[in-house]
Write a protein that holds these residues in place. Sequence first.
Motif, short mmCIF file in Angstrom:
data_model
loop_
_atom_site.label_atom_id
_atom_site.label_comp_id
_atom_site.label_asym_id
_atom_site.label_seq_id
_atom_site.Cartn_x
_atom_site.Cartn_y
_atom_site.Cartn_z
N ASP A 40 0.85 -1.19 0.00
CA ASP A 40 0.00 0.00 0.00
C ASP A 40 0.89 1.24 0.00
O ASP A 40 2.12 1.14 0.11
CB ASP A 40 -0.98 0.00 1.18
N ARG A 91 -6.58 6.15 1.43
CA ARG A 91 -6.74 5.50 0.13
C ARG A 91 -7.94 6.17 -0.53
O ARG A 91 -9.07 6.06 -0.04
CB ARG A 91 -6.96 4.01 0.31
N ASP A 93 -9.02 5.80 -3.82
CA ASP A 93 -9.72 4.79 -4.62
C ASP A 93 -8.74 3.64 -4.82
O ASP A 93 -7.72 3.59 -4.15
CB ASP A 93 -10.27 5.38 -5.94
N ASP A 94 -9.03 2.74 -5.74
CA ASP A 94 -8.18 1.57 -5.92
C ASP A 94 -6.79 1.90 -6.44
O ASP A 94 -5.86 1.09 -6.29
CB ASP A 94 -8.83 0.56 -6.86
N THR A 95 -6.62 3.06 -7.06
CA THR A 95 -5.33 3.38 -7.67
C THR A 95 -4.70 4.68 -7.18
O THR A 95 -3.64 5.07 -7.69
CB THR A 95 -5.46 3.43 -9.20
N ARG A 123 -1.23 3.61 -8.02
CA ARG A 123 -0.98 2.18 -8.19
C ARG A 123 -1.21 1.82 -9.64
O ARG A 123 -2.28 2.11 -10.20
CB ARG A 123 -1.88 1.34 -7.29
N GLN A 125 -1.18 -1.29 -12.52
CA GLN A 125 -1.32 -2.73 -12.64
C GLN A 125 -0.09 -3.32 -13.31
O GLN A 125 0.48 -2.74 -14.21
CB GLN A 125 -2.56 -3.08 -13.47
#
Length: 140
Positions: A40, A91, A93-95, A123, A125
Motif C-alpha cells: 500500500d 486510500r 480509490d483503488d489506484t 498504483r 497494474q
Amino acid sequence: MAERLTRAAACPCGGRPAGTPYLGCCGRYIAHLADTPAPDAEALMRSRYSAFVREDAAYLLATWHASTRPAALTLAPGVQWLGLQVRAHRRLDDTHAEVEFVARSRTGGARAQRLHERSRFVREQDAGAGRWFYVDGLLF
C-alpha cells in the motif's frame, strides 16, 4: 555512507508494527523490489524513508512514478535522519492514495529540521495485484 542494518536492527521507519526489524519491514521491499512490492502507499512511503536513511537512490528512483521521476537523484551528503511520523494514510480509490508524514533530519551539527509533506501515490497494474509509485508531494 549508507547505514548497514543487521537482521535484528529496528527499521528506520519506526516499524509497522512499531519496533519491527528492518528485514521484516521496509527491508523486504527494498531488497526484493521486483517480486515484493509495497502492498500500500503507506508501506511504500515508509520504505522510501528507509531508502533515504540508507542513501539508496536506485530504490527511490525505481519507486518514483515515471511521470514525475527525475533523470537522476543526488542525495545530500551528511544528512542524519532522526525519525518518521506518519500522520495519515488515505486510500482515495483503488489506484490513488495520500500519505501525510513528518520526517526529521539534521545535517552536520545544525539544528534538526522537519519535512512535513502530503505525498500522492498511484498504483499501476502489472502481472500481479499492482505496484504503488510515489508521484509528488505538497510541503507544509
